[in-house]
Motif scaffolding. Structure first.
Motif, PDB file in Angstrom:
ATOM      1  N   GLY A   1       0.816  -1.207   0.000  1.00  0.00           N
ATOM      2  CA  GLY A   1       0.000   0.000   0.000  1.00  0.00           C
ATOM      3  C   GLY A   1       0.849   1.256   0.000  1.00  0.00           C
ATOM      4  O   GLY A   1       0.538   2.230  -0.692  1.00  0.00           O
ATOM      5  N   TYR A   2       1.925   1.233   0.770  1.00  0.00           N
ATOM      6  CA  TYR A   2       2.838   2.379   0.824  1.00  0.00           C
ATOM      7  C   TYR A   2       3.465   2.628  -0.543  1.00  0.00           C
ATOM      8  O   TYR A   2       3.550   3.765  -1.006  1.00  0.00           O
ATOM      9  CB  TYR A   2       3.918   2.096   1.868  1.00  0.00           C
ATOM     10  CG  TYR A   2       4.983   3.161   1.961  1.00  0.00           C
ATOM     11  CD1 TYR A   2       4.773   4.332   2.696  1.00  0.00           C
ATOM     12  CD2 TYR A   2       6.219   2.997   1.337  1.00  0.00           C
ATOM     13  CE1 TYR A   2       5.754   5.317   2.788  1.00  0.00           C
ATOM     14  CE2 TYR A   2       7.209   3.971   1.429  1.00  0.00           C
ATOM     15  CZ  TYR A   2       6.969   5.126   2.148  1.00  0.00           C
ATOM     16  OH  TYR A   2       7.942   6.083   2.239  1.00  0.00           O
ATOM     17  N   ALA A   3       3.902   1.555  -1.207  1.00  0.00           N
ATOM     18  CA  ALA A   3       4.559   1.689  -2.504  1.00  0.00           C
ATOM     19  C   ALA A   3       3.627   2.242  -3.569  1.00  0.00           C
ATOM     20  O   ALA A   3       4.065   2.955  -4.483  1.00  0.00           O
ATOM     21  CB  ALA A   3       5.126   0.340  -2.943  1.00  0.00           C
ATOM     22  N   ALA A   4       2.352   1.915  -3.457  1.00  0.00           N
ATOM     23  CA  ALA A   4       1.394   2.360  -4.465  1.00  0.00           C
ATOM     24  C   ALA A   4       0.957   3.802  -4.274  1.00  0.00           C
ATOM     25  O   ALA A   4       0.493   4.440  -5.229  1.00  0.00           O
ATOM     26  CB  ALA A   4       0.166   1.447  -4.437  1.00  0.00           C
ATOM     27  N   GLY A   5       1.108   4.328  -3.072  1.00  0.00           N
ATOM     28  CA  GLY A   5       0.608   5.669  -2.793  1.00  0.00           C
ATOM     29  C   GLY A   5       1.634   6.590  -2.189  1.00  0.00           C
ATOM     30  O   GLY A   5       2.411   7.239  -2.890  1.00  0.00           O
ATOM     31  N   GLU A   6       1.660   6.642  -0.874  1.00  0.00           N
ATOM     32  CA  GLU A   6       2.533   7.576  -0.156  1.00  0.00           C
ATOM     33  C   GLU A   6       4.007   7.434  -0.528  1.00  0.00           C
ATOM     34  O   GLU A   6       4.724   8.424  -0.687  1.00  0.00           O
ATOM     35  CB  GLU A   6       2.361   7.373   1.351  1.00  0.00           C
ATOM     36  CG  GLU A   6       3.199   8.293   2.208  1.00  0.00           C
ATOM     37  CD  GLU A   6       3.092   7.956   3.691  1.00  0.00           C
ATOM     38  OE1 GLU A   6       3.868   8.535   4.475  1.00  0.00           O
ATOM     39  OE2 GLU A   6       2.262   7.094   4.054  1.00  0.00           O
ATOM     40  N   GLY A   7       4.448   6.190  -0.676  1.00  0.00           N
ATOM     41  CA  GLY A   7       5.860   5.963  -0.970  1.00  0.00           C
ATOM     42  C   GLY A   7       6.272   6.492  -2.330  1.00  0.00           C
ATOM     43  O   GLY A   7       7.353   7.075  -2.484  1.00  0.00           O
ATOM     44  N   ARG A   8       5.422   6.289  -3.332  1.00  0.00           N
ATOM     45  CA  ARG A   8       5.762   6.792  -4.672  1.00  0.00           C
ATOM     46  C   ARG A   8       5.775   8.318  -4.679  1.00  0.00           C
ATOM     47  O   ARG A   8       6.630   8.940  -5.311  1.00  0.00           O
ATOM     48  CB  ARG A   8       4.776   6.248  -5.710  1.00  0.00           C
ATOM     49  CG  ARG A   8       5.170   6.576  -7.142  1.00  0.00           C
ATOM     50  CD  ARG A   8       4.528   5.629  -8.119  1.00  0.00           C
ATOM     51  NE  ARG A   8       4.999   4.270  -7.964  1.00  0.00           N
ATOM     52  CZ  ARG A   8       6.092   3.777  -8.537  1.00  0.00           C
ATOM     53  NH1 ARG A   8       6.850   4.559  -9.293  1.00  0.00           N
ATOM     54  NH2 ARG A   8       6.426   2.520  -8.367  1.00  0.00           N
ATOM     55  N   GLU A   9       4.851   8.918  -3.972  1.00  0.00           N
ATOM     56  CA  GLU A   9       4.844  10.376  -3.874  1.00  0.00           C
ATOM     57  C   GLU A   9       6.100  10.877  -3.166  1.00  0.00           C
ATOM     58  O   GLU A   9       6.696  11.888  -3.569  1.00  0.00           O
ATOM     59  CB  GLU A   9       3.591  10.839  -3.121  1.00  0.00           C
ATOM     60  CG  GLU A   9       2.294  10.575  -3.865  1.00  0.00           C
ATOM     61  CD  GLU A   9       1.067  10.854  -3.014  1.00  0.00           C
ATOM     62  OE1 GLU A   9       1.255  11.311  -1.849  1.00  0.00           O
ATOM     63  OE2 GLU A   9      -0.057  10.627  -3.486  1.00  0.00           O
TER      64      GLU A   9
END
Length: 223
Positions: free
Chosen positions: A158-166
């Protein structure tokens, strides 16, 4: 006691020069009162070295490079392997230009889990990738590396798909705003240094400001 100074270290796992700089960078924190702030900077290798893809035998099956770029690539790998032997590291040339975004997001995730987790993640990701033992584009594999490093890896997808990519895109933009264009890059007190060879300059700066002698054998050159 005063807060330790911060040395920001920009890396990309697909850079062999960043791999060669990892351990010498950690030695800064061992030898001086500094804190290392590791941040990602994703290289756009095709923009300056072109691109190519090799098969398992090393035969070029696809290329978008001019002769000058090929000479630079061949020399760079020759030089990196020469330096790697001195540090007892293995660097095998990659067979394609990898997208390191997921691995760099993993770095940001590991960083949130503490310095020990981040260092293990660095060590495993660099070593396995440059031995051609790690697919840094595979989400399941990178999740497993995080877990092996000691992170709570369950939320990583979930982090990689959202917050992490940002966070990755933001880190790259901020790096470029301060002048970063390659890795490894180091920033201390707003001053930018590109290349592991400048670690000796940073050492001399820190030693002089702290009125400390340089540790023996350090500060002349970085192998």
């Amino acid at each position: 006691m005063p807060e330790p100074r911060t040395v920001t270290v920009y890396i990309d796992y697909k850079s062999p020069y960043a791999y060669l700089a990892k351990d010498p960078a950690y030695e800064l924190a061992r030898d001086f009162p500094v804190r290392l702030d590791w941040l990602p900077y994703r290289l756009d290798i095709p923009s300056f070295l072109g691109s190519a893809r090799l098969d398992e035998s090393g035969r070029v099956v696809e290329e978008h490079r001019n002769p000058h770029q090929w000479r630079r690539v061949k020399y760079s790998y020759m030089d990196c392997r020469r330096q790697a032997r001195k540090a007892d590291l293995v660097i095998r040339g990659t067979q394609k230009i990898w997208d390191s975004s997921l691995a760099l997001i993993g770095m940001l995730y590991a960083k949130r889990q503490g310095d020990a987790v981040l260092r293990r993640y660095h060590d495993m990701t660099f070593e396995r990738f440059w031995k051609r033992e790690l697919d840094i584009e595979d989400p399941a594999i990178m999740t497993a590396v995080l877990a092996e490093a000691g992170a709570d890896a369950a939320p990583f997808a979930g982090y990689a798909a959202g917050e992490g990519r940002e966070a990755l895109e933001r880190a790259c933009r901020e790096a470029e705003a301060m002048g970063v264009f390659g890795v490894p890059s180091f920033v201390i007190d707003g001053e930018l240094f590109w290349g592991r060879e400048h670690l000796s300059d940073i050492r001399e700066m820190l030693a002089a400001e702290a009125n400390l002698p340089l540790p023996e054998g350090r500060g002349v050159r970085v192998p």
